[in-house]
Every structure is written in C-alpha cells, then in structure tokens.
Design a protein around this motif. Structure first.
Motif, PDB file in Angstrom:
ATOM      1  N   VAL A   1      20.499  -2.211  48.064  1.00 32.46           N
ATOM      2  CA  VAL A   1      19.542  -1.495  46.207  1.00 32.46           C
ATOM      3  C   VAL A   1      19.276  -0.251  46.407  1.00 32.46           C
ATOM      4  N   TRP A   2      18.249   0.068  47.137  1.00 31.65           N
ATOM      5  CA  TRP A   2      18.461   1.636  47.337  1.00 31.65           C
ATOM      6  C   TRP A   2      19.208   2.619  47.423  1.00 31.65           C
ATOM      7  N   ARG A   3      20.278   2.313  48.605  1.00 34.36           N
ATOM      8  CA  ARG A   3      21.452   3.318  48.951  1.00 34.36           C
ATOM      9  C   ARG A   3      22.120   3.673  47.634  1.00 34.36           C
ATOM     10  N   LEU A   4      22.729   1.840  46.834  1.00 31.39           N
ATOM     11  CA  LEU A   4      23.681   2.120  46.016  1.00 31.39           C
ATOM     12  C   LEU A   4      22.707   2.907  44.928  1.00 31.39           C
ATOM     13  N   ALA A   5      21.023   2.908  44.560  1.00 29.09           N
ATOM     14  CA  ALA A   5      20.763   3.416  43.385  1.00 29.09           C
ATOM     15  C   ALA A   5      20.288   5.250  43.704  1.00 29.09           C
ATOM     16  N   GLY A   6      20.454   5.283  44.727  1.00 25.41           N
ATOM     17  CA  GLY A   6      19.859   6.732  44.873  1.00 25.41           C
ATOM     18  C   GLY A   6      21.218   7.274  45.378  1.00 25.41           C
ATOM     19  N   ARG A   7      22.511   7.260  45.424  1.00 26.68           N
ATOM     20  CA  ARG A   7      23.331   7.652  45.827  1.00 26.68           C
ATOM     21  C   ARG A   7      24.269   8.998  44.363  1.00 26.68           C
ATOM     22  N   PRO A   8      24.184  10.213  44.784  1.00 25.53           N
ATOM     23  CA  PRO A   8      24.664  10.810  43.549  1.00 25.53           C
ATOM     24  C   PRO A   8      25.737  10.724  43.272  1.00 25.53           C
ATOM     25  N   ALA A   9      25.800  10.984  42.016  1.00 28.69           N
ATOM     26  CA  ALA A   9      27.308  10.471  40.919  1.00 28.69           C
ATOM     27  C   ALA A   9      28.264  11.154  41.803  1.00 28.69           C
ATOM     28  N   SER A  10      28.233  12.677  42.185  1.00 29.10           N
ATOM     29  CA  SER A  10      28.998  13.460  41.897  1.00 29.10           C
ATOM     30  C   SER A  10      28.592  14.374  43.394  1.00 29.10           C
ATOM     31  N   ASP A  11      29.844  15.103  44.161  1.00 23.59           N
ATOM     32  CA  ASP A  11      29.241  16.643  45.055  1.00 23.59           C
ATOM     33  C   ASP A  11      30.069  17.280  44.891  1.00 23.59           C
ATOM     34  N   ALA A  12      30.837  16.999  43.634  1.00 17.77           N
ATOM     35  CA  ALA A  12      32.357  17.834  42.795  1.00 17.77           C
ATOM     36  C   ALA A  12      31.943  19.223  43.050  1.00 17.77           C
ATOM     37  N   GLY A  13      32.478  20.235  43.553  1.00 17.43           N
ATOM     38  CA  GLY A  13      32.182  21.560  43.502  1.00 17.43           C
ATOM     39  C   GLY A  13      30.889  22.328  44.085  1.00 17.43           C
ATOM     40  N   LEU A  14      30.013  21.562  45.032  1.00 18.01           N
ATOM     41  CA  LEU A  14      29.169  21.880  45.663  1.00 18.01           C
ATOM     42  C   LEU A  14      29.125  21.815  47.035  1.00 18.01           C
ATOM     43  N   LYS A  15      30.346  21.877  47.742  1.00 20.58           N
ATOM     44  CA  LYS A  15      30.580  21.915  48.957  1.00 20.58           C
ATOM     45  C   LYS A  15      30.020  23.213  49.986  1.00 20.58           C
ATOM     46  N   VAL A  16      29.410  23.146  50.837  1.00 17.69           N
ATOM     47  CA  VAL A  16      28.937  24.633  51.403  1.00 17.69           C
ATOM     48  C   VAL A  16      29.727  24.562  52.977  1.00 17.69           C
ATOM     49  N   GLU A  17      30.798  23.429  53.073  1.00 18.34           N
ATOM     50  CA  GLU A  17      31.030  23.998  54.347  1.00 18.34           C
ATOM     51  C   GLU A  17      31.844  25.413  54.756  1.00 18.34           C
ATOM     52  N   GLY A  18      31.805  26.074  55.391  1.00 17.86           N
ATOM     53  CA  GLY A  18      32.531  27.060  55.661  1.00 17.86           C
ATOM     54  C   GLY A  18      32.045  28.356  55.309  1.00 17.86           C
ATOM     55  N   LEU A  19      31.189  28.167  54.518  1.00 16.84           N
ATOM     56  CA  LEU A  19      30.269  29.288  53.570  1.00 16.84           C
ATOM     57  C   LEU A  19      29.093  29.889  54.828  1.00 16.84           C
ATOM     58  N   SER A  20      29.007  30.433  54.692  1.00 18.66           N
ATOM     59  CA  SER A  20      27.832  31.651  55.744  1.00 18.66           C
ATOM     60  C   SER A  20      26.640  31.881  54.691  1.00 18.66           C
ATOM     61  N   THR A  21      25.087  31.543  55.390  1.00 18.07           N
ATOM     62  CA  THR A  21      24.478  31.901  54.412  1.00 18.07           C
ATOM     63  C   THR A  21      23.295  33.827  54.819  1.00 18.07           C
ATOM     64  N   LEU A  22      23.554  34.341  53.711  1.00 15.86           N
ATOM     65  CA  LEU A  22      23.156  35.560  53.560  1.00 15.86           C
ATOM     66  C   LEU A  22      22.218  35.225  53.227  1.00 15.86           C
ATOM     67  N   TYR A  23      21.211  34.904  52.676  1.00 14.55           N
ATOM     68  CA  TYR A  23      19.912  34.912  52.404  1.00 14.55           C
ATOM     69  C   TYR A  23      19.321  33.470  52.192  1.00 14.55           C
ATOM     70  N   LEU A  24      18.548  32.898  52.807  1.00 15.71           N
ATOM     71  CA  LEU A  24      17.396  31.201  52.581  1.00 15.71           C
ATOM     72  C   LEU A  24      15.924  31.751  52.341  1.00 15.71           C
ATOM     73  N   ASP A  25      15.152  31.268  51.554  1.00 13.37           N
ATOM     74  CA  ASP A  25      14.023  31.624  51.512  1.00 13.37           C
ATOM     75  C   ASP A  25      13.037  30.366  51.605  1.00 13.37           C
ATOM     76  N   SER A  26      12.912  30.496  52.776  1.00 13.42           N
ATOM     77  CA  SER A  26      12.265  28.901  53.352  1.00 13.42           C
ATOM     78  C   SER A  26      10.838  28.477  52.546  1.00 13.42           C
ATOM     79  N   GLU A  27       9.426  29.601  52.892  1.00 10.42           N
ATOM     80  CA  GLU A  27       9.033  29.598  51.659  1.00 10.42           C
ATOM     81  C   GLU A  27       9.203  28.907  50.065  1.00 10.42           C
ATOM     82  N   ALA A  28      10.164  29.775  49.186  1.00  7.67           N
ATOM     83  CA  ALA A  28       9.701  28.678  48.274  1.00  7.67           C
ATOM     84  C   ALA A  28      10.476  28.092  48.219  1.00  7.67           C
ATOM     85  N   VAL A  29      11.924  27.440  49.320  1.00  7.68           N
ATOM     86  CA  VAL A  29      12.472  25.777  48.864  1.00  7.68           C
ATOM     87  C   VAL A  29      11.044  25.002  49.395  1.00  7.68           C
ATOM     88  N   ILE A  30      10.234  25.462  50.163  1.00  8.25           N
ATOM     89  CA  ILE A  30       9.100  24.344  50.219  1.00  8.25           C
ATOM     90  C   ILE A  30       8.024  24.720  49.062  1.00  8.25           C
TER      91      ILE A  30
END
Length: 252
Positions: free
Chosen positions: A34-63
């Motif tokens: 039940v937890w897995r089914l309820a927590g699964r996102p409806a769609s990740d369409a358009g949000l794939k990041v495979e093949g992209l390079s990371t130009l900038y990541l602010d780890s402190e801002a993420v935390i």
C-alpha cells in the motif's frame, strides 16, 4: 479430562509463535505494498535527467530546503524509495527505516544522501520529489509556454492563460538560452531573454561561484542552453528582470 492453561501453552507455544510470525509478515507485506502504491508519483514525464551534465548544484540550498519542511515529506519519501531500490526489502524493516525515525535522524540521512550521491542523482531526486508534491512549474523561456501545477491551474481557471514569472510561486524549472556575466569574485550571473519583441524582459540568475561543478569554476562562454531549478524571488521594473537568487541546480 481437565487441561490447565499452563499445560496448554506448554504444548502449543511453538505453533502459536510461528502463526504470529506469519501473520506479522503478511501484514508487513500488505502495508509495504500500500505504501509503495500510494507513494508512487503519477508521472515523471519531461523530468528525465539522464545524459545531462550538472553545471551547478548548491548542496547547502538543497539541505536548507529539506529543513524548511515545505517539501520535506516528498523529499523524504523519494530518498527512502531510492534506498529501497539499493538495499531491497531490508530498507523497509522498521528498525532499519528512517521513515518513522526522529526528525533529526531523518535530517541526518537526507544530508548524507546529498553529500554522498552524484550531483545528477541529487537533481533527479529533487525534480521527482517536487513533481510528487505538485510543486514544480516548468517554463520554456523561448516561447513563453509553461507546464503548471494543479494549484496554479486552479488559480488561473477562467482567466487569461498569462502569468508573470514572479506570480508563479514555488519552484520553477526555467529552460532557455543563457549568457554568462561576472558579478563579483564570489558570484556569477546567467541572463536569458524572454517575453518577445512587444514585451522584452530577462531572467537574471545569481549563482555562487563555489557551487559550480566545472573545475575552472566558470560558466560556458557565449550563448548556451541550460535548465535552472529555483525560485523567482523578485522583479526589477527598471531593468525588466525577473531575478532568481541562488538556485538549487542548473544543468545542460
């Protein structure tokens, strides 16, 4: 023949223990399903990041975003599911899971995840979590189109399908062509045009130099295509600039 309660338990305690273990296992399996089914996102369409390079990541801002708590549940669940794919069903056991742990313990696990994972994995986690929480508006700066959240759709219902970047609220993924500028020794600026000839405007993205992922701590030269994950904090009417200060991530 009379049988005392103590004698009955002496004869049957082993079978009762196995029966209780079996029932507990079935209930746990059902709960996880039940937890897995309820927590699964409806769609990740358009949000794939495979093949992209990371130009900038602010780890402190993420935390800090996790500490603020606005998307804490979605971020926590996203990390838990990724740990589950790594460690299998063991990660779901109550004494190994951090879902029910104290707030400080959950925060420690999240910080460790951000610090240990590759930047592109952290970006993917962020985007999936914001999509799960219906908290990410995707904007194409070249033609002015956007993919709204359900909340934004309800707010714009029955009105003209036009909204200022500063009126979006929450996080946006800005997709466009940027040009780098130097601000000072600690900060750089990415600027992108949008709005068209009739209403020309720019997005100004202020970056911390030490969060750039390139070894030379520089942005690409000339005009470059990038996607920026952050919040539009203000609008400068004199320069007609929508300002994004210290975004979470930028990638190409």
């Amino acid at each position: 023949m009379a049988v005392t309660e103590g004698a009955w338990w002496s004869a049957h305690w082993g079978g009762m223990v196995w029966w209780l273990l079996a029932v507990t296992g079935l209930l746990t399996l059902a709960g996880l399903t039940v937890w897995r089914l309820a927590g699964r996102p409806a769609s990740d369409a358009g949000l794939k990041v495979e093949g992209l390079s990371t130009l900038y990541l602010d780890s402190e801002a993420v935390i800090d975003q996790y500490k603020l708590g606005s998307q804490r549940a979605a971020l926590k669940q996203e990390v838990e599911e990724r740990r589950s794919r790594t460690f299998g069903w063991l990660a779901q056991l109550p004494f190994l899971s951090w879902i029910g742990a104290s707030g400080q313990r959950g925060q420690d696990v999240f910080v460790k995840y951000v610090e240990e994972k590759e930047p592109i994995s952290v970006i993917g986690m962020l985007m999936s979590a914001f999509k799960r929480a219906d908290a990410l508006v995707e904007v194409r700066l070249d033609d002015g189109t956007l993919v709204p959240t359900q909340q934004l759709e309800r707010r714009l219902a029955g009105r003209a399908p036009q909204v200022a970047l500063t009126g979006l609220g929450g996080f946006v993924m800005l997709d466009g062509f940027f040009k780098a500028e130097r601000l000072d020794d600690e900060h750089l600026v990415m600027r992108a045009a949008y709005g068209g000839p009739a209403t020309p405007a720019h997005v100004k993205v202020v970056l911390r130099r030490d969060s750039l992922r390139r070894r030379d701590r520089k942005l690409p030269q000339g005009l470059f295509h990038a996607q920026c994950l952050g919040k539009v904090s203000s609008w400068d009417p004199d320069t007609r600039e929508a300002i994004v200060e210290h975004p979470l991530a930028v990638f190409q």
